[in-house]
Design a protein around this motif. Sequence first.
Motif, PDB file in Angstrom:
ATOM      1  N   MET A 263       0.854  -1.037  -0.183  1.00  0.00           N
ATOM      2  CA  MET A 263       0.270  -0.473   0.224  1.00  0.00           C
ATOM      3  C   MET A 263       1.059   1.448   0.075  1.00  0.00           C
ATOM      4  O   MET A 263       1.919   1.578   0.627  1.00  0.00           O
ATOM      5  CB  MET A 263      -1.021  -0.067   0.826  1.00  0.00           C
ATOM      6  CG  MET A 263      -1.389   1.118   1.076  1.00  0.00           C
ATOM      7  SD  MET A 263      -2.724   1.408   2.648  1.00  0.00           S
ATOM      8  CE  MET A 263      -2.056   1.445   3.920  1.00  0.00           C
ATOM      9  N   GLU A 264       0.565   2.322  -0.760  1.00  0.00           N
ATOM     10  CA  GLU A 264       0.691   3.742  -0.404  1.00  0.00           C
ATOM     11  C   GLU A 264       0.678   4.566  -0.477  1.00  0.00           C
ATOM     12  O   GLU A 264      -0.753   4.508  -0.249  1.00  0.00           O
ATOM     13  CB  GLU A 264       1.455   3.990  -2.336  1.00  0.00           C
ATOM     14  CG  GLU A 264       2.874   2.323  -3.150  1.00  0.00           C
ATOM     15  CD  GLU A 264       2.992   3.376  -4.630  1.00  0.00           C
ATOM     16  OE1 GLU A 264       3.306   3.951  -4.843  1.00  0.00           O
ATOM     17  OE2 GLU A 264       1.975   2.473  -5.173  1.00  0.00           O
ATOM     18  N   ARG A 265       1.166   5.795  -0.647  1.00  0.00           N
ATOM     19  CA  ARG A 265       0.637   6.769   0.523  1.00  0.00           C
ATOM     20  C   ARG A 265       0.436   7.944  -0.753  1.00  0.00           C
ATOM     21  O   ARG A 265       1.668   8.282  -1.157  1.00  0.00           O
ATOM     22  CB  ARG A 265       0.850   7.219   2.150  1.00  0.00           C
ATOM     23  CG  ARG A 265       0.716   6.421   2.891  1.00  0.00           C
ATOM     24  CD  ARG A 265      -0.832   6.022   3.082  1.00  0.00           C
ATOM     25  NE  ARG A 265      -0.783   5.391   4.687  1.00  0.00           N
ATOM     26  CZ  ARG A 265      -2.014   5.302   4.960  1.00  0.00           C
ATOM     27  NH1 ARG A 265      -3.063   5.710   5.161  1.00  0.00           N
ATOM     28  NH2 ARG A 265      -2.054   4.182   6.365  1.00  0.00           N
ATOM     29  N   VAL A 266      -0.297   8.332  -0.383  1.00  0.00           N
ATOM     30  CA  VAL A 266      -0.380  10.052  -1.838  1.00  0.00           C
ATOM     31  C   VAL A 266      -1.003  11.209  -0.967  1.00  0.00           C
ATOM     32  O   VAL A 266      -1.603  10.974   0.168  1.00  0.00           O
ATOM     33  CB  VAL A 266      -1.327   9.547  -2.621  1.00  0.00           C
ATOM     34  CG1 VAL A 266      -1.661  10.598  -3.728  1.00  0.00           C
ATOM     35  CG2 VAL A 266      -1.223   7.773  -3.285  1.00  0.00           C
ATOM     36  N   THR A 267      -0.064  12.336  -1.557  1.00  0.00           N
ATOM     37  CA  THR A 267      -0.313  13.328  -0.303  1.00  0.00           C
ATOM     38  C   THR A 267      -1.442  13.788  -1.197  1.00  0.00           C
ATOM     39  O   THR A 267      -1.355  14.509  -2.289  1.00  0.00           O
ATOM     40  CB  THR A 267       1.300  14.174   0.018  1.00  0.00           C
ATOM     41  OG1 THR A 267       1.550  13.186   0.352  1.00  0.00           O
ATOM     42  CG2 THR A 267       0.772  15.657   0.637  1.00  0.00           C
ATOM     43  N   THR A 268      -2.007  14.052  -0.629  1.00  0.00           N
ATOM     44  CA  THR A 268      -3.773  15.373  -0.979  1.00  0.00           C
ATOM     45  C   THR A 268      -3.200  17.008  -1.518  1.00  0.00           C
ATOM     46  O   THR A 268      -2.048  17.692  -0.517  1.00  0.00           O
ATOM     47  CB  THR A 268      -4.453  15.394  -0.373  1.00  0.00           C
ATOM     48  OG1 THR A 268      -4.507  15.897   0.295  1.00  0.00           O
ATOM     49  CG2 THR A 268      -5.102  13.620  -0.662  1.00  0.00           C
ATOM     50  N   PHE A 269      -3.778  17.347  -1.466  1.00  0.00           N
ATOM     51  CA  PHE A 269      -4.214  18.925  -2.136  1.00  0.00           C
ATOM     52  C   PHE A 269      -4.097  20.163  -0.480  1.00  0.00           C
ATOM     53  O   PHE A 269      -3.272  20.388  -0.668  1.00  0.00           O
ATOM     54  CB  PHE A 269      -5.174  19.606  -3.084  1.00  0.00           C
ATOM     55  CG  PHE A 269      -6.448  19.277  -2.216  1.00  0.00           C
ATOM     56  CD1 PHE A 269      -7.078  20.905  -1.020  1.00  0.00           C
ATOM     57  CD2 PHE A 269      -6.852  18.980  -1.940  1.00  0.00           C
ATOM     58  CE1 PHE A 269      -8.482  21.243  -0.779  1.00  0.00           C
ATOM     59  CE2 PHE A 269      -8.654  18.721  -1.370  1.00  0.00           C
ATOM     60  CZ  PHE A 269      -8.755  19.615  -0.912  1.00  0.00           C
TER      61      PHE A 269
ATOM     62  N   SER B 139      -7.347  14.196  -8.734  1.00  0.00           N
ATOM     63  CA  SER B 139      -6.173  14.659  -9.428  1.00  0.00           C
ATOM     64  C   SER B 139      -4.863  14.599  -8.524  1.00  0.00           C
ATOM     65  O   SER B 139      -3.812  13.849  -9.528  1.00  0.00           O
ATOM     66  CB  SER B 139      -6.087  16.246  -8.833  1.00  0.00           C
ATOM     67  OG  SER B 139      -4.661  16.817  -9.897  1.00  0.00           O
ATOM     68  N   ALA B 140      -5.131  14.323  -7.322  1.00  0.00           N
ATOM     69  CA  ALA B 140      -3.201  13.398  -6.381  1.00  0.00           C
ATOM     70  C   ALA B 140      -2.592  12.407  -7.325  1.00  0.00           C
ATOM     71  O   ALA B 140      -1.832  11.933  -6.950  1.00  0.00           O
ATOM     72  CB  ALA B 140      -3.896  13.796  -5.304  1.00  0.00           C
ATOM     73  N   VAL B 141      -4.520  11.355  -7.012  1.00  0.00           N
ATOM     74  CA  VAL B 141      -4.048   9.881  -7.301  1.00  0.00           C
ATOM     75  C   VAL B 141      -3.502  10.168  -8.877  1.00  0.00           C
ATOM     76  O   VAL B 141      -2.735   9.299  -8.669  1.00  0.00           O
ATOM     77  CB  VAL B 141      -5.657   8.869  -6.787  1.00  0.00           C
ATOM     78  CG1 VAL B 141      -5.478   7.451  -8.014  1.00  0.00           C
ATOM     79  CG2 VAL B 141      -5.493   9.029  -5.141  1.00  0.00           C
ATOM     80  N   LEU B 142      -4.459  10.527  -9.407  1.00  0.00           N
ATOM     81  CA  LEU B 142      -3.872  10.678 -11.367  1.00  0.00           C
ATOM     82  C   LEU B 142      -2.445  11.036 -11.161  1.00  0.00           C
ATOM     83  O   LEU B 142      -1.364  10.087 -11.774  1.00  0.00           O
ATOM     84  CB  LEU B 142      -4.844  11.301 -12.042  1.00  0.00           C
ATOM     85  CG  LEU B 142      -6.309  10.653 -12.199  1.00  0.00           C
ATOM     86  CD1 LEU B 142      -6.986  11.440 -13.269  1.00  0.00           C
ATOM     87  CD2 LEU B 142      -5.947   9.477 -12.808  1.00  0.00           C
ATOM     88  N   ALA B 143      -2.044  11.728 -10.709  1.00  0.00           N
ATOM     89  CA  ALA B 143      -0.113  12.041 -11.020  1.00  0.00           C
ATOM     90  C   ALA B 143       0.727  11.636  -9.772  1.00  0.00           C
ATOM     91  O   ALA B 143       1.591  11.201 -10.653  1.00  0.00           O
ATOM     92  CB  ALA B 143      -0.001  14.223  -9.567  1.00  0.00           C
ATOM     93  N   HIS B 144      -0.102  11.265  -8.584  1.00  0.00           N
ATOM     94  CA  HIS B 144       1.054   9.877  -8.240  1.00  0.00           C
ATOM     95  C   HIS B 144       0.838   8.885  -9.016  1.00  0.00           C
ATOM     96  O   HIS B 144       2.446   8.002  -8.891  1.00  0.00           O
ATOM     97  CB  HIS B 144       0.760   9.134  -7.405  1.00  0.00           C
ATOM     98  CG  HIS B 144       1.193   8.693  -6.020  1.00  0.00           C
ATOM     99  ND1 HIS B 144       2.387   8.988  -5.216  1.00  0.00           N
ATOM    100  CD2 HIS B 144       1.085   7.318  -5.722  1.00  0.00           C
ATOM    101  CE1 HIS B 144       2.661   7.814  -5.263  1.00  0.00           C
ATOM    102  NE2 HIS B 144       1.928   6.931  -5.344  1.00  0.00           N
ATOM    103  N   THR B 145      -0.089   8.623  -9.691  1.00  0.00           N
ATOM    104  CA  THR B 145       0.058   7.057 -10.055  1.00  0.00           C
ATOM    105  C   THR B 145       0.533   6.779 -11.685  1.00  0.00           C
ATOM    106  O   THR B 145       1.107   6.238 -11.898  1.00  0.00           O
ATOM    107  CB  THR B 145      -0.908   5.973 -10.487  1.00  0.00           C
ATOM    108  OG1 THR B 145      -2.056   6.861 -11.245  1.00  0.00           O
ATOM    109  CG2 THR B 145      -1.337   5.983  -8.957  1.00  0.00           C
TER     110      THR B 145
END
Length: 279
Positions: free
Chosen positions: A1-7, A77-83
């Motif tokens: 599992m990864e962690r994504v930083t939000t806006f 948007s944050a998830v798309l940018a991360h992946t």
Amino acid sequence: MERVTTFDGATIALHSTGTGPGIVVVHGGGVTIDVYRRFAAALADRFTVHLYNRRGRADACARVLPYTFEQEVDDLSAVLAHTGAVNVVGHSGGGFIALSAALRLPIERLALYDAAISIDGSFPAAWLPAARAAAGAGDLPRAMALTAGGINTHQATSRLPLPVQVAMCRLFLRTPIGRMMGDLLPMTLDESALIAAADGSADRWAGVTASVLLACGAKGPRYYVAADDALAAALPHARALEIPGCGHDGINRAPAHLVEVFADFFAIPAPRPSGEPVL
């Protein structure tokens, strides 16, 4: 599992499975990602499927109040940018979020299933005030009965006397899925109110340039068919499709013929910027 930083500096827990081009799933309102794991597993031999719980659910952070769908679009948007993914699936209320996101995010292929998008009054909303009042009064079985009956207009149970529907929901709330949906019902009602408030012409979505598959279950509510047909006529690169034998939870059950529709759609290479998308 990864962690994504939000806006806003919060984190999203990203659950990914499979190998191949990335697909991000935006789940529906009254559930968590757990009910989409079968769908993800069925695509995992050809795609990397990214699931994440929307705010207020399971391992997700709390919602920012007052709640708006813009928060959800920013999280996506944050998830798309991360992946690096450019493919998105949206289901039910998640379909509204995903289509809203496609107006401003670099989404190339978007598949919606029973997307809760109201076109010229297509989404039923007359049940909402009574359901919200019942939820506010702490009468969860009544609130759930009003919600289920108001949304599932195609089912015979929606025409039963309300006390009978309430009794059925009281039993349903004792099951694991019922407890989960009951806990999330206030958020479901909030989202339904926002969807109803966003009602309008299909032309408001005409700026979506992604290739869009507007899928719905042939055994589900018929208002999804009407909305999809209107959207297919308004969006520049879209087509509508009914999937036989499936209801609103068809994407969660993930029968082979539904999975193949999605796999075939996402297998088509992204178009060149100067060319027309192939649907």
